[in-house]
Design a protein around this motif. Structure first.
Motif, PDB file in Angstrom:
ATOM      1  N   ARG A  70       0.839  -1.180   0.000  1.00 15.43           N
ATOM      2  CA  ARG A  70       0.000   0.000   0.000  1.00 15.43           C
ATOM      3  C   ARG A  70       0.888   1.249   0.000  1.00 15.43           C
ATOM      4  O   ARG A  70       1.763   1.390   0.860  1.00 15.43           O
ATOM      5  CB  ARG A  70      -0.913   0.001   1.219  1.00 15.43           C
ATOM      6  CG  ARG A  70      -2.049   1.023   1.121  1.00 15.43           C
ATOM      7  CD  ARG A  70      -2.886   1.016   2.365  1.00 15.43           C
ATOM      8  NE  ARG A  70      -3.461  -0.290   2.665  1.00 15.43           N
ATOM      9  CZ  ARG A  70      -4.180  -0.545   3.758  1.00 15.43           C
ATOM     10  NH1 ARG A  70      -4.366   0.429   4.667  1.00 15.43           N
ATOM     11  NH2 ARG A  70      -4.672  -1.748   3.952  1.00 15.43           N
ATOM     12  N   LYS A  71       0.652   2.107  -0.984  1.00 14.89           N
ATOM     13  CA  LYS A  71       1.443   3.335  -1.102  1.00 14.89           C
ATOM     14  C   LYS A  71       0.955   4.362  -0.092  1.00 14.89           C
ATOM     15  O   LYS A  71      -0.252   4.562   0.068  1.00 14.89           O
ATOM     16  CB  LYS A  71       1.323   3.886  -2.517  1.00 14.89           C
ATOM     17  CG  LYS A  71       2.167   5.136  -2.771  1.00 14.89           C
ATOM     18  CD  LYS A  71       1.987   5.608  -4.209  1.00 14.89           C
ATOM     19  CE  LYS A  71       2.778   6.878  -4.466  1.00 14.89           C
ATOM     20  NZ  LYS A  71       2.581   7.366  -5.858  1.00 14.89           N
ATOM     21  N   GLY A  72       1.905   5.025   0.578  1.00 12.96           N
ATOM     22  CA  GLY A  72       1.554   6.001   1.587  1.00 12.96           C
ATOM     23  C   GLY A  72       1.977   7.396   1.211  1.00 12.96           C
ATOM     24  O   GLY A  72       2.264   7.694   0.045  1.00 12.96           O
ATOM     25  N   PRO A  73       2.075   8.286   2.188  1.00 15.16           N
ATOM     26  CA  PRO A  73       2.450   9.683   1.915  1.00 15.16           C
ATOM     27  C   PRO A  73       3.948   9.825   1.658  1.00 15.16           C
ATOM     28  O   PRO A  73       4.736   8.890   1.859  1.00 15.16           O
ATOM     29  CB  PRO A  73       2.038  10.400   3.197  1.00 15.16           C
ATOM     30  CG  PRO A  73       2.155   9.359   4.252  1.00 15.16           C
ATOM     31  CD  PRO A  73       1.755   8.063   3.598  1.00 15.16           C
ATOM     32  N   SER A  74       4.331  10.997   1.260  1.00 18.41           N
ATOM     33  CA  SER A  74       5.743  11.307   1.047  1.00 18.41           C
ATOM     34  C   SER A  74       6.476  11.259   2.394  1.00 18.41           C
ATOM     35  O   SER A  74       5.901  11.510   3.452  1.00 18.41           O
ATOM     36  CB  SER A  74       5.869  12.694   0.417  1.00 18.41           C
ATOM     37  OG  SER A  74       7.210  13.144   0.476  1.00 18.41           O
ATOM     38  N   THR A  75       7.761  10.934   2.310  1.00 14.65           N
ATOM     39  CA  THR A  75       8.554  10.889   3.550  1.00 14.65           C
ATOM     40  C   THR A  75       8.697  12.283   4.173  1.00 14.65           C
ATOM     41  O   THR A  75       9.037  12.412   5.347  1.00 14.65           O
ATOM     42  CB  THR A  75       9.950  10.316   3.271  1.00 14.65           C
ATOM     43  OG1 THR A  75      10.563  11.076   2.217  1.00 14.65           O
ATOM     44  CG2 THR A  75       9.855   8.859   2.863  1.00 14.65           C
ATOM     45  N   SER A  76       8.417  13.307   3.359  1.00 11.60           N
ATOM     46  CA  SER A  76       8.490  14.674   3.885  1.00 11.60           C
ATOM     47  C   SER A  76       7.116  15.214   4.281  1.00 11.60           C
ATOM     48  O   SER A  76       6.979  16.394   4.600  1.00 11.60           O
ATOM     49  CB  SER A  76       9.112  15.603   2.828  1.00 11.60           C
ATOM     50  OG  SER A  76       8.325  15.589   1.647  1.00 11.60           O
ATOM     51  N   ALA A  77       6.106  14.335   4.252  1.00 12.40           N
ATOM     52  CA  ALA A  77       4.747  14.770   4.584  1.00 12.40           C
ATOM     53  C   ALA A  77       4.650  15.109   6.063  1.00 12.40           C
ATOM     54  O   ALA A  77       5.459  14.660   6.883  1.00 12.40           O
ATOM     55  CB  ALA A  77       3.749  13.662   4.232  1.00 12.40           C
ATOM     56  N   PRO A  78       3.634  15.890   6.442  1.00  7.71           N
ATOM     57  CA  PRO A  78       3.452  16.225   7.865  1.00  7.71           C
ATOM     58  C   PRO A  78       3.268  14.965   8.713  1.00  7.71           C
ATOM     59  O   PRO A  78       2.791  13.928   8.231  1.00  7.71           O
ATOM     60  CB  PRO A  78       2.179  17.079   7.859  1.00  7.71           C
ATOM     61  CG  PRO A  78       2.082  17.621   6.478  1.00  7.71           C
ATOM     62  CD  PRO A  78       2.663  16.585   5.581  1.00  7.71           C
ATOM     63  N   ALA A  79       3.643  15.075   9.966  1.00  7.84           N
ATOM     64  CA  ALA A  79       3.584  13.917  10.870  1.00  7.84           C
ATOM     65  C   ALA A  79       2.167  13.368  10.986  1.00  7.84           C
ATOM     66  O   ALA A  79       1.965  12.153  11.112  1.00  7.84           O
ATOM     67  CB  ALA A  79       4.111  14.318  12.244  1.00  7.84           C
TER      68      ALA A  79
END
Length: 696
Positions: A70-79
């Motif tokens: 499952r693809k998630g958010p960017s590693t730089s996305a908000p916590a």
């Protein structure tokens, strides 16, 4: 592969709930197993008064392991975004993978679910099924929280294969699963263990329990028929009662008794209904007299005196019930012989609907409508009005008060007792019909007039107050009323202009409310009828687009005319010429429409054969002349088959014309003439049906 056997053993399950419970048990369990990853080959559910049983064959041993990415958010996305993704996957941050993506580095969750053993899945699914089972009514008992239709005593849950059987362990509110069950409550009450479904069914039968409800029905029917035949009598068929009685017994023992001579003068329907509703007895008819003279009751046990004591008790109770019926009958006859005036007066205080008045008001409307309809169906207007005024008076009788299902039928007997003509009495019996798709359609003219008036009054009344069916909700059974009108009209080939009838009735009702708008409501009600007609004709194999093509023609409120046209069109379309003609007609219409839109004129002046250049063009003029000469008189005499046959004959000359002729000629005179010729093709086809409404 293994086989699964489930039995939920309880106190007596109401017979009326058993069929639905069987279906629910099978669906809930099998759906749950499949959703959890198991497969199976076959499933069957069974019921007796004290048990629900499910047998599943070919069940897989475990569910398959599942791997999901499952693809998630960017590693730089908000916590917060990352935390939400973690919650949805059930993983921690260190379990996520980082992968390159077009927009940068993103988190990926790799979720691996190992396969689960079948017993674990079965236990979860069965516990959920038991706790959420959709009984129409359920109860709690003791100190537990479990709800079941009646107190649940035991759970049998057994998984078996060639190597043996194992109990699937589970516990529901202190009820622990096992491999044992019990037989008949009186004849074989002891517990016994089983190994698989075959062993289970065989041991149950030895313990005086027939597991399959269909087998119990067959046993009851065969033995009851034998008892009646031996006495020179006939068993009255009642499949609904048979299914109900089969749900009341585990070991059926039919017994036959006689009805007391004091009750044999009662109408057979009264005897039959009283015995069925109160005692669950089958009626037995004497073929020589035509009277109901006996009954068959079904015991749930075998007795040393061969049921003699059971029969005596049943006959005593039956005599009390039939004494009540006799009292109702004799009192009602006294009222009927004096013209039923008391009942007519009583209906003035019975509300039909708070916006539509009393039953007496409704009867007056139906009587007026029946008189109007009578000439259209070949009935005497005076008899139709008289029948309408008497048809519902039995609603105030004591017998119908006790047995509402006898309304109409008792009206027949009371009208006869009052000395009314047979046509009036028959209309009282028949005016509710047809009630369902298998119900017979009345054919006597007076009955047809009153039945139509009854249903049309209902429909126009509720349409006038905007109480129409919505979605699946139809509290006043208006769809059934419309279907009843359709079947009455078509079954008797009645020629009615429904728009006129609806408009007259609607105007009267709306004037009562001080409003107008009957045209809009009449159109809306007619559209509702057309929708119901489509459903009715679809079941007879007539395509919806064929009906649409005929609905677009004048006279679509004459259902008999409409259906004759649709049947003829469908038959024509099943021929090669008919099917190809539709394509040719649509091609002509499309070319004509494009030319008219481009030129801003209507090409309908009339094509002239002197401008024809090719043999095919001249042949089409001749064919159109011949078709018009045949179609016009055929349509005038409503011979749609002949009209459509003539229309289908145009297929070959139209095809040849399109092949040999350029419509949009450079010569403006030829082009205009040919477009006018296309208009003539379209006009001839439209005179029979709107072929543009057809699919394809």
């Amino acid at each position: 592969m293994s086989d699964l056997l489930i039995e939920l053993f309880s106190e007596e399950i109401p017979a009326r709930m058993q069929a639905r419970a069987r279906a629910d048990l099978q669906k809930l369990v099998t759906d749950g197993l499949v959703e959890a990853g198991l497969t199976y080959a076959h499933a069957a559910a069974f019921s007796t008064p004290r048990r629900l049983t499910l047998a599943i064959e070919g069940l897989s041993a475990e569910s398959r392991a599942v791997r999901e990415e499952r693809k998630g958010p960017s590693t730089s996305a908000p916590a917060q975004a990352v935390e939400g993704f973690l919650r949805s996957t059930g993983l921690s941050l260190d379990q996520l993978e980082k992968r390159a993506d077009k927009k940068g580095e993103v988190y990926f969750a790799v979720i691996e679910k190992p396969g689960r053993a079948a017993p674990l899945i079965i236990a979860d699914v069965l516990e959920t099924t038991i706790r959420t089972f959709p009984w129409p009514k359920s109860m709690r008992w003791g100190a537990g929280s479990l709800r079941w239709v009646r107190p649940l005593h035991s759970i049998l849950c057994l998984l078996s294969d060639e190597g043996g059987a194992e109990v699937v362990p589970l516990s529901v509110d202190g009820i622990v699963s096992g491999n044992s069950t019990r037989g008949h409550r009186f004849l074989s009450p002891g517990a016994f263990s089983v190994n698989n479904f075959e062993d289970y069914a065989a041991k149950l039968k030895r313990a005086h329990v027939i597991l399959d409800s269909a087998e119990r029905e067959d046993t009851i029917w065969a033995e009851a028929q034998t008892l009646a035949f031996a006495a020179g009598m006939e068993l009255v068929e009642d499949r609904g009662l048979l299914a109900e009685v089969a749900g009341l017994v585990e070991w059926p023992v039919p017994l036959m008794g006689r009805i007391g001579a004091d009750f044999l003068h009662l109408p057979p329907e009264v005897l039959q209904t009283s015995m069925k509703e109160h005692q669950k007895f089958f009626s037995v008819k004497n073929p020589k007299t035509g009277r109901i003279e006996g009954f068959v009751t079904v015991a749930n046990t075998v007795t040393a005196d061969h049921g003699e004591t059971i029969l005596k008790g049943n006959q005593k109770v039956l005599a009390a019930r039939l004494s009540d019926a006799r009292f109702f009958w004799e009192n009602d006859l006294r009222v009927a012989k004096f013209g039923m005036a008391d009942w007519a007066e009583g209906l003035k205080s019975v509300t039909f609907h708070n916006k539509l008045g009393s039953q007496a008001d409704r009867i007056a409307r139906i009587a007026a409508l029946a008189r109007e309809i009578a000439p259209m169906v070949g009935a005497d207007p005076d008899l139709a009005e008289r029948a309408a005024r008497l048809a519902k008076l039995d609603l105030r009788s004591a017998m119908v008060g006790e047995f509402p299902e006898l309304q109409g039928l008792m009206g027949l007997y009371y009208a006869q007792a009052a000395g009314e003509p047979e046509a009036v009495a028959h209309a009282a019996r028949d005016h509710y019909a047809p009630l369902g798709p298998s119900d017979a359609v009345p054919t006597e003219p007076v009955s047809v007039a009153v039945a139509l008036a009854d249903k049309i009054d209902t429909l126009t009344g509720f349409w006038a107050i905007d109480e129409k069916p919505t979605g699946s909700k139809d509290p006043f059974a208006l769809r059934r009323a419309a279907l009843g009108v359709i079947r009455l009209v078509l079954g008797n080939e009645v020629r009615l202009g429904l728009s006129t009838l609806f408009g007259t009735a609607m105007a009267e009702r709306l004037s009562h409310f001080g409003t107008d708008g009957e045209d809009a409501k009449t159109s809306d009600l007619l559209a509702f009828f057309h929708d119901r007609l489509k459903v009715f004709l679809k079941d007879q194999g007539i395509r919806h687009d064929v009906i649409d093509a005929c609905l677009a023609m004048p006279g679509n409120d004459d259902l008999t005319l409409l259906v004759k046209r649709a049947q003829a069109l469908q038959a024509t379309l099943q021929t090669e010429d008919g099917a190809n003609l539709v394509a040719g007609s649509k091609r002509a219409s499309n070319i004509l429409a494009q030319a008219e839109a481009k030129d801003g004129v209507e090409y309908s002046f009339g094509a002239d054969p002197k401008f024809a250049e090719t043999d095919e063009e001249r042949a089409l003029f001749t064919a159109l002349d011949q078709a018009e000469a045949a179609i016009a008189p055929a349509m005038a005499r409503e011979d749609f088959a002949a009209a459509m046959q003539a229309m289908a004959g145009l297929r070959a000359p139209i095809d040849a014309f399109f092949t040999a002729t350029q419509i949009n000629s450079d010569n403006p005179i030829l082009r205009r003439n040919r477009l006018n010729l296309l208009h003539r093709i379209r006009a001839i086809c439209l005179s029979v049906a709107d072929l543009g409404k057809l699919d394809g």
